[in-house]
Every structure is written in C-alpha cells, then in structure tokens.
Write an enzyme that holds these catalytic residues in place. Structure first.
Site, PDB file in Angstrom:
ATOM      1  N   CYS A  50      -4.626   3.080   8.257  1.00 22.75           N
ATOM      2  CA  CYS A  50      -4.661   4.438   8.800  1.00 22.75           C
ATOM      3  C   CYS A  50      -5.843   5.236   8.257  1.00 22.75           C
ATOM      4  O   CYS A  50      -6.294   6.197   8.883  1.00 22.75           O
ATOM      5  CB  CYS A  50      -3.358   5.173   8.499  1.00 22.75           C
ATOM      6  SG  CYS A  50      -3.006   5.377   6.741  1.00 22.75           S
ATOM      7  N   ALA A 188       9.294   0.978  10.455  1.00 22.03           N
ATOM      8  CA  ALA A 188      10.068   0.304   9.415  1.00 22.03           C
ATOM      9  C   ALA A 188       9.166  -0.544   8.526  1.00 22.03           C
ATOM     10  O   ALA A 188       9.619  -1.489   7.899  1.00 22.03           O
ATOM     11  CB  ALA A 188      11.160  -0.569  10.043  1.00 22.03           C
ATOM     12  N   GLY A 189       7.886  -0.184   8.473  1.00 20.43           N
ATOM     13  CA  GLY A 189       6.941  -0.920   7.637  1.00 20.43           C
ATOM     14  C   GLY A 189       6.971  -0.445   6.200  1.00 20.43           C
ATOM     15  O   GLY A 189       7.845   0.323   5.787  1.00 20.43           O
TER      16      GLY A 189
END
Length: 424
Positions: A50, A188-189
């Site tokens: 990111c 859900a990482g």
C-alpha cells in the site's frame, strides 16, 4: 552487471499515484515475466504494497529509464507521472535501500515488521517464477539476515507499531468511550489481523470481520472473538458500525457513497469513523464528503506515525550502523566474486603451460634422455613461461611511469615471507 532498485513510495508519491502504480496479486507473476523479458534485464523481483511499488533488477547496464518506461506502459501512465515521483539506486546504494526497506527504516511507521514479510513474499514469487539469479538470490538472503539482526539487536521492534496500530490509535482518540464502540473490519489479511488484535487490546465492544471468502473471515473471527460476514452482508452490518477499517486487495472500491448514505440514515446520522488502508482504495473518496463521516487514508495517519518515529530515533541510529556493516560485507563478497572470472582464466593459463611442459618432458623421457636433465629443463621452462608475460608488462608499465601497476604488482607478485627468507 548493475544492480538497480527503482520505485515510488509514500514519501515521493500521493496515494492517487501509488494506487495507479500498484500491482494486484493477480498481476504480479505476469508483470515479473514482462520485466525480466526486457532487453538487458537478467534478474528481477517486484514488491508492491500500500505504501510502495519497487522493482529490483540486475541489468547489463544501468537501464533505469527502460525499466521506468516499462512500469509506465504496464499501468498505462504518462511518463511525466512517474518521472515526478520515481527514484532509483544503483549497486551499493540499491543494496542499502533494500536493506533499509527490509529493516523498516524506510517505512511510514518506523520499524514496522510487516514489510519484511512482504519482501519475503516478493522474493518467493520471483524465485518461483525464475526471476532470480545468483546476484539477487544472494542479496535477498543477506538482506533478510541483516534485517533479522536489526530486529534482534536494536529496540526498533519493541512495542510493535504499524499502520494498523496508527489507525486504532487515531480511532481511540476520537471516541471518548471506546469500550462502547463497534468496529467493522473489511479484509482478513495480516494488516486487518493486526487491527483486530489492537482493537481488542484497546477494549472495543463489538467486532465484525467481512471478507470475500467467508471461511477466511471465520478463521480470523475465531482468533479475535469477532463475528464473521461476507462482503455481500456489509450493507446490513454498516449501520451498526462506529468504526470501519478496510484493507483488501480489491481492484475496485467496496464501499460507495450511496451505501454509506443509506447506513447513516439507519444510524440516525450518528458519526462514522473510517480508515482506508488499502491501495487501490476500498472506500470511494466521495464518502468523505458526507457530513457525518470522518474518512482517513493511509496518508492521513502521518501525525500518529511521526510520534512513533521520534520514539524510535535511537534504535534507528543503531539499525543504520548495522546496515552499514551489512553493506560493507555484501560489497566485499561481491568484489571477491567479481575476481572469480579473472582467477579462473589465470589458473587456466597456468594449467595450459604446465600441460605443455609436461607433454614435452614425457616425450624426452620416452626417448631415453637423462631424467635429471629433463627435470631441470622442465623447471626452467615453466619458470620462464610463467614469468615472461608479467615481466614484459612490468617493463612497459615502468617505461610509461604507471606506478599504480608497479605498486599492485609488488603486492600481487612478491611474497614478503619468501623475500625475508632470501635475505636471511
């Protein structure tokens, strides 16, 4: 061969640019194959998170412009967009940059541990897809070793702080009674898992995990005592959430302005706090225009993160020292390997002279010549042939006043121990 590191990150590019340059998980293998197929690119690895997209290559020449042009073509971006934000490093500086990234020294949150795991995934992807050769393989392995040393020998990893922690810290400052708040986590990482654990430690009341695959949501929900839902159930769950934190790998937004407006009406316009950690963004930017929504992106967490950076300044200085030592070791080993071809050719030359002298000596012995004279002739022949070329070049160097060559020859050719014995 030249080692090249090229990319953009949170310090050089806005989130709008970063999300345009990010690779989705589905794109990575194909992108790696394309990158490695560029003329002059012999090895390659791709890191995309990111906060940064970086390419690590071993090239026949510097090649940064060709690699940058390819990155723009892959994402259909005009050259000027990347030219304004991209950076590149070569050889030792490229290795230093990679080690600083792995140790968390170049991260938005100083010392954050997630980047090392992301780098290991990039390394494994490159390895699985024939992107690595000896140069990058050794560099990554040495980098992981240095990063491990930094984490174990400095305070950089104490009281782990990450973007996830920064998001939760900001939320806890906004809500007076954090224990009564309800949170919806999308994804859900690893980042969302960290968010969930930080929320539980902060005393959050209700916790819901939404994910594309419900099984993965249920697995995480079980670990953090939360409710699990699918992405399709988000519109119903949204109205009950005071805090929404999202971090998925979706190429398209998950929360739109209309969906959030509907949830606000059901909540009677009680405020909603949202943090979008994903790149590309999971929450449409127009959501932030709504009166009762406080929307933050990863770039907005900078103030919280800056405080963390100050607290870790001493540990960072220690880490930089370890990295400098790691760079020196890597450069030494690289120079030693660089001499390998020269050493091999020199030994092959000596072996060819030995074989020729041996062949002649065996022929003389076969003709019945005196073995003692054959051995004497053999030793003189080998000595003359081994010394003839260097002697000529030393004379030429002396005539041309090439004192650098003469000094190097003195170091390489003269054995101090032998000279001492002769004088004795």
């Amino acid at each position: 061969m030249t080692l090249l590191a090229l990319g953009i990150n949170h310090k050089t590019a806005t989130i709008e640019v970063r999300e345009q340059v990010a690779f989705t998980p589905a794109e990575l293998a194909g992108a790696l194959a394309e990158l490695k197929s560029l003329p002059g690119v012999n090895e390659a690895a791709v890191l995309s998170t990111c906060n940064r997209t970086e390419l690590y290559c071993v090239t026949d020449s510097q090649g940064e412009r060709e690699v940058l042009d390819w990155l723009g073509r892959f994402h259909a971006l005009p050259p000027e967009t990347l030219m304004q934000s991209a950076y590149h490093y070569l050889d030792g500086e490229a290795a230093r940059h990679l080690m600083r990234v792995a140790a968390g020294l170049d991260s938005m949150v100083l010392g954050e541990p997630q980047i090392l795991g992301q780098l290991k995934e990039a390394y494994q992807l490159a390895r699985d897809n024939a992107g690595l050769g000896g140069e990058l393989e050794r560099l990554f392995q040495h980098t992981f070793s240095v990063a491990k040393q930094v984490r174990s020998e400095t305070g950089i990893g104490e009281n782990p702080v990450s973007v996830a922690y920064a998001a939760v810290s900001l939320a806890s400052h906004i809500f007076d009674d954090f224990g009564r708040a309800r949170a919806l986590l999308i994804g859900a990482g690893e980042t969302i898992e960290l968010v969930a654990r930080h929320l539980r430690e902060a005393g959050i009341r209700g916790l819901t995990v939404a994910n594309r695959t419900r099984e993965r949501a249920e697995l995480l929900a079980h670990e953090v005592d939360a409710e699990a839902i699918s992405l399709g159930e988000i519109p119903q769950a949204l109205a009950h959430a005071d805090i929404i934190i999202s971090s998925t790998a979706s190429p398209l937004p998950i929360l739109g302005k209309g969906m959030v407006e509907s949830a606000l009406k059901k909540r009677r316009h009680r405020p909603m706090f949202m943090v979008d950690i994903a790149v590309p963004r999971d929450i449409e930017s127009q959501v932030g225009e709504l009166d009762d929504v406080f929307l933050y992106s990863v770039d907005d967490l900078q103030e919280v993160i800056e405080e963390n950076r100050k607290q870790r300044a001493v540990a960072a200085a220690q880490a930089e020292s370890l990295i400098e030592h790691g760079i020196q070791h890597w450069q030494h080993e690289r120079r030693v390997r660089g001499a390998g071809d020269l050493i091999r050719r020199y030994r092959e030359q000596g072996e060819a002279l030995r074989e020729e002298a041996e062949r002649q000596a065996l022929a003389q012995l076969a003709r019945g010549e005196d073995p003692e004279k054959v051995l004497q002739r053999l030793s003189r022949q080998l000595t003359n042939k081994l010394l003839h070329g260097p002697t000529l070049r030393l004379r030429e160097a002396s005539g041309e006043a090439r004192h650098d060559i003469l000094k190097a020859a003195d170091t390489l050719l003269i054995d101090p121990a032998a000279s001492t014995q002769d004088s004795a």
